[in-house]
Enzyme design. Structure first.
Site, PDB file in Angstrom:
ATOM      1  N   GLU A 199       0.857  -1.174   0.157  1.00 43.45           N
ATOM      2  CA  GLU A 199       0.008  -0.125   0.116  1.00 43.45           C
ATOM      3  C   GLU A 199       0.975   1.209  -0.048  1.00 43.45           C
ATOM      4  O   GLU A 199       1.771   1.337   0.807  1.00 43.45           O
ATOM      5  CB  GLU A 199      -0.801  -0.030   1.318  1.00 43.45           C
ATOM      6  CG  GLU A 199      -1.815   1.024   1.042  1.00 43.45           C
ATOM      7  CD  GLU A 199      -3.040   0.842   1.964  1.00 43.45           C
ATOM      8  OE1 GLU A 199      -3.515  -0.217   2.294  1.00 43.45           O
ATOM      9  OE2 GLU A 199      -3.815   1.995   2.420  1.00 43.45           O
ATOM     10  N   ASN A 202      -3.255  -1.913   7.340  1.00 45.12           N
ATOM     11  CA  ASN A 202      -4.354  -2.626   7.197  1.00 45.12           C
ATOM     12  C   ASN A 202      -4.292  -3.910   6.876  1.00 45.12           C
ATOM     13  O   ASN A 202      -4.017  -4.580   6.093  1.00 45.12           O
ATOM     14  CB  ASN A 202      -4.710  -1.907   5.843  1.00 45.12           C
ATOM     15  CG  ASN A 202      -5.226  -0.490   5.659  1.00 45.12           C
ATOM     16  OD1 ASN A 202      -5.675   0.140   6.916  1.00 45.12           O
ATOM     17  ND2 ASN A 202      -4.913   0.231   4.645  1.00 45.12           N
ATOM     18  N   LYS A 234      -3.988  -0.827  14.050  1.00 45.25           N
ATOM     19  CA  LYS A 234      -4.891   0.539  13.220  1.00 45.25           C
ATOM     20  C   LYS A 234      -6.429  -0.087  13.783  1.00 45.25           C
ATOM     21  O   LYS A 234      -6.738  -0.805  13.094  1.00 45.25           O
ATOM     22  CB  LYS A 234      -4.418   0.774  11.962  1.00 45.25           C
ATOM     23  CG  LYS A 234      -5.757   1.755  11.272  1.00 45.25           C
ATOM     24  CD  LYS A 234      -5.174   1.747   9.666  1.00 45.25           C
ATOM     25  CE  LYS A 234      -6.227   2.409   8.954  1.00 45.25           C
ATOM     26  NZ  LYS A 234      -5.548   2.705   7.587  1.00 45.25           N
ATOM     27  N   GLU A 257     -10.614   3.820   9.050  1.00 45.59           N
ATOM     28  CA  GLU A 257     -10.810   3.580   7.744  1.00 45.59           C
ATOM     29  C   GLU A 257     -11.221   2.178   7.403  1.00 45.59           C
ATOM     30  O   GLU A 257     -10.257   1.466   6.737  1.00 45.59           O
ATOM     31  CB  GLU A 257      -9.312   3.901   6.933  1.00 45.59           C
ATOM     32  CG  GLU A 257      -9.005   5.288   6.828  1.00 45.59           C
ATOM     33  CD  GLU A 257      -7.597   5.772   6.079  1.00 45.59           C
ATOM     34  OE1 GLU A 257      -6.732   4.766   5.911  1.00 45.59           O
ATOM     35  OE2 GLU A 257      -7.588   6.759   5.811  1.00 45.59           O
ATOM     36  N   ARG A 274      -2.142   3.065  17.067  1.00 45.15           N
ATOM     37  CA  ARG A 274      -2.255   4.485  16.270  1.00 45.15           C
ATOM     38  C   ARG A 274      -3.338   5.376  16.775  1.00 45.15           C
ATOM     39  O   ARG A 274      -4.465   4.849  17.072  1.00 45.15           O
ATOM     40  CB  ARG A 274      -2.383   3.957  14.961  1.00 45.15           C
ATOM     41  CG  ARG A 274      -1.127   3.283  14.257  1.00 45.15           C
ATOM     42  CD  ARG A 274      -1.229   2.947  12.944  1.00 45.15           C
ATOM     43  NE  ARG A 274      -0.880   3.745  12.026  1.00 45.15           N
ATOM     44  CZ  ARG A 274      -1.455   4.093  10.850  1.00 45.15           C
ATOM     45  NH1 ARG A 274      -2.659   3.853  10.733  1.00 45.15           N
ATOM     46  NH2 ARG A 274      -0.918   5.183   9.938  1.00 45.15           N
ATOM     47  N   ASP A 288      -2.906  13.989   7.244  1.00 41.55           N
ATOM     48  CA  ASP A 288      -2.061  12.914   6.863  1.00 41.55           C
ATOM     49  C   ASP A 288      -0.854  12.749   6.088  1.00 41.55           C
ATOM     50  O   ASP A 288      -1.377  12.917   4.749  1.00 41.55           O
ATOM     51  CB  ASP A 288      -3.457  11.993   5.880  1.00 41.55           C
ATOM     52  CG  ASP A 288      -2.925  10.668   5.553  1.00 41.55           C
ATOM     53  OD1 ASP A 288      -1.859  10.166   6.058  1.00 41.55           O
ATOM     54  OD2 ASP A 288      -3.637  10.208   4.623  1.00 41.55           O
ATOM     55  N   GLU A 320       4.973   9.223  13.957  1.00 37.21           N
ATOM     56  CA  GLU A 320       4.986   8.287  12.703  1.00 37.21           C
ATOM     57  C   GLU A 320       5.122   9.496  11.618  1.00 37.21           C
ATOM     58  O   GLU A 320       4.423  10.209  11.373  1.00 37.21           O
ATOM     59  CB  GLU A 320       3.605   7.616  12.589  1.00 37.21           C
ATOM     60  CG  GLU A 320       3.451   6.694  11.412  1.00 37.21           C
ATOM     61  CD  GLU A 320       2.271   6.034  11.120  1.00 37.21           C
ATOM     62  OE1 GLU A 320       1.682   5.300  12.065  1.00 37.21           O
ATOM     63  OE2 GLU A 320       1.754   6.017  10.112  1.00 37.21           O
ATOM     64  N   GLU A 363       3.949   9.280  -0.109  1.00 39.37           N
ATOM     65  CA  GLU A 363       2.549   9.326  -0.685  1.00 39.37           C
ATOM     66  C   GLU A 363       2.164  10.353  -1.416  1.00 39.37           C
ATOM     67  O   GLU A 363       1.408  10.667  -2.397  1.00 39.37           O
ATOM     68  CB  GLU A 363       1.687   8.754   0.381  1.00 39.37           C
ATOM     69  CG  GLU A 363       0.219   8.567  -0.051  1.00 39.37           C
ATOM     70  CD  GLU A 363      -0.501   8.136   1.099  1.00 39.37           C
ATOM     71  OE1 GLU A 363      -0.071   7.883   2.240  1.00 39.37           O
ATOM     72  OE2 GLU A 363      -1.808   8.274   0.872  1.00 39.37           O
ATOM     73  N   HIS A 376      -4.239  18.599   1.187  1.00 39.11           N
ATOM     74  CA  HIS A 376      -5.078  17.605   0.513  1.00 39.11           C
ATOM     75  C   HIS A 376      -5.672  18.232  -0.792  1.00 39.11           C
ATOM     76  O   HIS A 376      -7.051  17.894  -0.803  1.00 39.11           O
ATOM     77  CB  HIS A 376      -6.052  17.161   1.675  1.00 39.11           C
ATOM     78  CG  HIS A 376      -6.101  15.568   1.524  1.00 39.11           C
ATOM     79  ND1 HIS A 376      -6.573  14.992   0.637  1.00 39.11           N
ATOM     80  CD2 HIS A 376      -5.964  14.847   2.642  1.00 39.11           C
ATOM     81  CE1 HIS A 376      -6.602  13.476   0.772  1.00 39.11           C
ATOM     82  NE2 HIS A 376      -6.242  13.425   2.087  1.00 39.11           N
ATOM     83  N   TRP A 407     -12.820  13.463   2.128  1.00 40.43           N
ATOM     84  CA  TRP A 407     -12.099  12.684   1.200  1.00 40.43           C
ATOM     85  C   TRP A 407     -12.041  13.783  -0.146  1.00 40.43           C
ATOM     86  O   TRP A 407     -11.628  13.357  -1.175  1.00 40.43           O
ATOM     87  CB  TRP A 407     -12.091  11.406   0.929  1.00 40.43           C
ATOM     88  CG  TRP A 407     -12.006  10.371   2.028  1.00 40.43           C
ATOM     89  CD1 TRP A 407     -10.972  10.894   2.956  1.00 40.43           C
ATOM     90  CD2 TRP A 407     -12.253   8.888   2.185  1.00 40.43           C
ATOM     91  NE1 TRP A 407     -10.894   9.511   3.921  1.00 40.43           N
ATOM     92  CE2 TRP A 407     -11.633   8.820   3.444  1.00 40.43           C
ATOM     93  CE3 TRP A 407     -13.085   8.218   1.302  1.00 40.43           C
ATOM     94  CZ2 TRP A 407     -11.996   7.249   3.727  1.00 40.43           C
ATOM     95  CZ3 TRP A 407     -13.147   6.853   1.934  1.00 40.43           C
ATOM     96  CH2 TRP A 407     -12.439   6.498   3.034  1.00 40.43           C
TER      97      TRP A 407
HETATM   98  C1  GCV Z   1      -2.437   2.402   5.301  1.00 37.97           C
HETATM   99  C2  GCV Z   1      -3.714   7.376   4.385  1.00 37.97           C
HETATM  100  C3  GCV Z   1      -3.203   6.253   3.257  1.00 37.97           C
HETATM  101  C4  GCV Z   1      -3.769   5.062   3.483  1.00 37.97           C
HETATM  102  C5  GCV Z   1      -3.110   4.557   4.836  1.00 37.97           C
HETATM  103  C6  GCV Z   1      -3.755   5.373   5.895  1.00 37.97           C
HETATM  104  C7  GCV Z   1      -2.908   5.037   7.411  1.00 37.97           C
HETATM  105  O1  GCV Z   1      -5.066   7.477   4.419  1.00 37.97           O
HETATM  106  O2  GCV Z   1      -3.916   6.878   2.133  1.00 37.97           O
HETATM  107  O3  GCV Z   1      -3.181   4.107   2.492  1.00 37.97           O
HETATM  108  O4  GCV Z   1      -3.416   3.052   5.055  1.00 37.97           O
HETATM  109  O5  GCV Z   1      -3.245   6.523   5.618  1.00 37.97           O
HETATM  110  O6  GCV Z   1      -2.080   5.591   7.467  1.00 37.97           O
HETATM  111  O7  GCV Z   1      -3.561   4.268   7.896  1.00 37.97           O
END
Ligand code: GCV
Length: 709
Positions: free
Chosen positions: A198, A241, A318, A322, A355, A396, A418, A424, A552, A574
């Protein structure tokens, strides 16, 4: 006919030759591709000034390292390999010192020589990972001593010494004492068990789950070496995830093999775990953290893990974010969930990293305020082996964010930071963006939590709030690409993360210089030009993507290109429009007292300073304020003009980077030079697209009144 046959013969001879080349390349696969980036900052090339090293090594003619201990064996291997490359000759290795000058390494327990060269009480304050490097004399012969309490300290000391040699630092009169400021220095892999990653931009996962435990990829050992060289001592193998499968016996066995490779390098492994694992793989009807059956399941799972991985680090979670399940499903809190897992791990010395990346808009319609609202009331309720892992900023990993208001607001709980190494939101594997300045801005930020001088770094390292446990995590950008990180310059972010995790007070310039010298060259011109390129690259990215506190604005899904008009039909937050709120009146998210009051989550005087557009730093202006297009900036320009100037400045800097890089043509190996050159060309195109798309969109509102122009 004859001609055809001759052509065929020629053709098959060519094929034969090509085959031979492939076979040869198979025998010597990598040395032929010397500069493909695989060796990262551990290239150990003989420098352009060999006389410098011969001078220092004139009287140092042997390495004295004890044998029989696994970490010391890798120290021996690394030093032999490194010095042989750097000096162009091999130094003999012995266990006891002879009448020669030497580099002596070891701990008081493993070496009979070390206690003769240092008063070992001096080592006491070095802890389990610190070390001393010192120039001493033994029988009038010069000795460089690298001593530590534990083998891990010797390993870090050896890498420090190699760094000094690699970067052509003086090696006489050494007097160095180092100890990491932060205890748990982890990479977080967002690697899935099917090999995908990811937000990974450098190929597939390096964990070859499919073939483990039978096949061990030698790359994993090089991963361990590289991490150890920058002090990283832990790695979370799988995506936050998470899939419950990671906790099956099959995967625990596979992970144990990885743990075995990383162990001599001082690196422990950790798992991201899914909260509903007891239901998915344990045939239990619930995952309620207060259910005795559930608690027992996690305890037994922990026992099973520690039976095969005795130094297992712990769990990263986590939860309720999400789509990931969490204790809230059962009406329980984050503390209930974290403490239940902590209890299962505590007998084995494991930790839970829980987290705080949660943003349930039913708690607050301003996403930046949600985590604070959920976590601050739980301060003091977490078990002693729980750390709350908190992203640097409240949204984020945006190109720029103010620090997360949780730092300083939970004094009874150790907070880990973190950071995101994988880029990203900052151009992924394609843009040259050196992130150390971004991380420094956060680490050096004053929270004022316990009066002036309560820096975020002091909260993370535990000193500000007297915590005995501390941690920092970087979301890894490592993949199977030959150069590990996709972009050669993304290696610098991996490097910088490790160095800052070890010592957050290092400057981004110091770190860049070390990395450049080791990765590219010690040539002063190369060092100077690459320093310049890197120094402004983050600010440039902020400027061409999201200047003046915007955030964002990425297009849907991929988080790469611009999408200021993007509206997600399912979730307001989003959508880009949720963040910039551009309309005919102005632009920006009002988080002042009269807006969402996000400023109230910061301590005074920041709360007051950031509440007024006049005293809010311009870099955060549109993060905290919605302002008219003709608002007068400090420069005298209107906000709209200033915005345009920033977008242009970002593009100009990429232009500068491109030209500066081109000027190094004759000084950089062709393979890496070309690859970076191509990516800079792409970055320029992207920066222009960011500028044009954003200004075209915002211009639809801004250009509505004359005064705004
Ligand atoms: C691993 C953001 C990213 C997700 C990520 C999330 C997180 O939303 O786009 O891909 O998921 O952060 O840190 O849990």
């Amino acid at each position: 006919m004859g001609i055809v046959r001759r052509k065929c013969k020629l053709y098959s001879s060519c094929l034969f030759l090509i085959n031979c080349l492939f076979v040869l390349a198979g025998f010597f696969p990598r040395p032929l591709l010397a500069e493909d980036g695989y060796r990262l900052w551990l290239r150990y090339e003989k420098g352009a000034r060999p006389e410098l090293l011969s001078h220092y090594f004139e009287h140092i003619t042997e390495l004295v390292i004890p044998s029989g201990q696994k970490t010391l064996a890798v120290v021996r291997e690394e030093l032999c390999h490194g010095l042989s490359g750097l000096l162009g000759k091999d130094l003999p290795v012995t266990e006891s010192i002879s009448q020669k000058g030497a580099v002596v390494l070891g701990t008081p327990k493993t070496s009979a020589v070390v206690p003769k060269l240092i008063d070992i009480s001096e080592l006491k304050s070095c802890g389990t990972e610190g070390y001393i490097i010192r120039s001493v004399y033994h029988d009038k012969r010069p000795v460089i001593l690298i001593a530590a309490n534990e083998p891990a300290g010797v390993l870090y000391g050896a890498f420090h010494f190699l760094r000094l040699v690699q970067t052509e630092q003086p090696l006489n009169e050494l007097s160095i004492r180092e100890e990491p400021r932060i205890q748990k220095r982890l990479l977080n892999h967002w690697d899935n068990l099917d090999g995908s990653i990811e937000r990974g931009y450098a190929g597939e996962s390096i964990w070859n789950w499919k073939n483990l435990p039978a096949d061990i990829d030698p790359r994993i050992r090089d991963y361990a070496r590289s991490n150890a060289s920058i002090g990283i001592n832990g790695t979370v193998l799988n995506n936050v995830n998470s899939q419950a499968k990671i906790l099956t016996s099959e995967y625990i066995e596979k992970a144990a093999v990885i743990a075995g490779i990383l162990r001599p390098y001082g690196i422990r492994i950790y798992f991201s775990v899914k909260f509903t694992s007891p239901m998915e793989i344990g045939q239990i009807a619930t995952a309620d953290p207060l259910d005795p059956q559930v608690c027992q399941w996690w305890k037994e799972k922990a026992q099973e893990i520690y039976r095969v991985i005795p130094d297992f680090g712990g769990f990263l979670v986590k939860a309720y974010s999400e789509g990931q399940p969490g204790p809230q499903i059962y009406g329980r809190s984050h503390a209930d969930g974290a403490n239940m897992l902590a209890d299962a791990l505590s007998a084995h010395g494991g930790i839970v990293m829980w987290r705080s990346f949660v943003y349930d808009l039913s708690i607050d319609s301003d996403r930046t305020k949600c985590a604070y609202a959920e976590f601050v009331p739980l301060d003091g309720k977490f078990a002693s082996n729980v750390l709350i892992q908190t992203k640097n900023g409240p949204v984020d990993f945006q190109p720029r964010e103010p620090f997360n208001p949780l730092f300083g607001s939970m004094p009874k709980t150790p907070l880990m930071m973190e950071l995101q190494i994988t880029q990203e939101y900052t151009g992924q594997g394609k843009h040259l963006v050196y992130l150390a300045p971004q991380w420094k801005e956060v680490l050096d930020a004053d929270t004022y939590a316990r009066g002036p001088g309560t820096l975020v770094a002091g909260i993370i390292d535990g000193t500000a709030e007297n915590h005995t446990i501390s941690g920092i995590a970087g979301v890894s950008g490592v993949g199977m690409d030959r150069n590990w990180t996709g972009h050669h310059f993304s290696q610098a972010n991996w490097y910088a993360f490790g160095r800052l995790a070890w010592e957050p007070a290092l400057t981004s310039e110091q770190i860049a210089e070390e990395w450049i010298r080791m990765t590219w060259s010690n040539d002063p011109e190369v060092v100077e030009i690459i320093q310049k390129i890197m120094a402004g690259s983050w600010q440039a990215c902020v400027d061409y993507m999201t200047p003046l506190g915007l955030h964002h604005l990425m297009a849907a899904g991929h988080h790469y290109g611009p999408g200021p008009d993007y509206v997600n039909p399912g979730r307001a937050d989003w959508s880009s429009t949720y963040y910039h709120k551009a309309d005919s009146k102005g632009i920006g998210f009002d988080r002042s007292e009269t807006g969402s009051n996000g400023v109230s989550q910061y301590f005074p005087p920041l709360r007051q300073l950031w509440n007024s557009p006049r005293t809010c730093p311009e870099k955060y202006l549109l993060w905290f304020h919605h302002l008219p297009w003709d608002y007068r900036m400090a420069s005298g320009l209107t906000l709209w003009k200033e915005l345009q100037a920033h977008y242009q400045k970002g593009v100009d800097y990429v232009n500068f980077m491109q030209n500066a890089w081109s000027s190094l043509n004759s000084k950089i190996d062709p393979q890496r030079f070309e690859q970076v050159r191509n990516r800079l060309a792409m970055q320029l195109e992207n920066a222009v697209e960011w500028r044009d798309t954003s200004l075209e969109y915002f211009g639809r509102f801004a250009d509505q009144g004359d005064s705004r122009k």
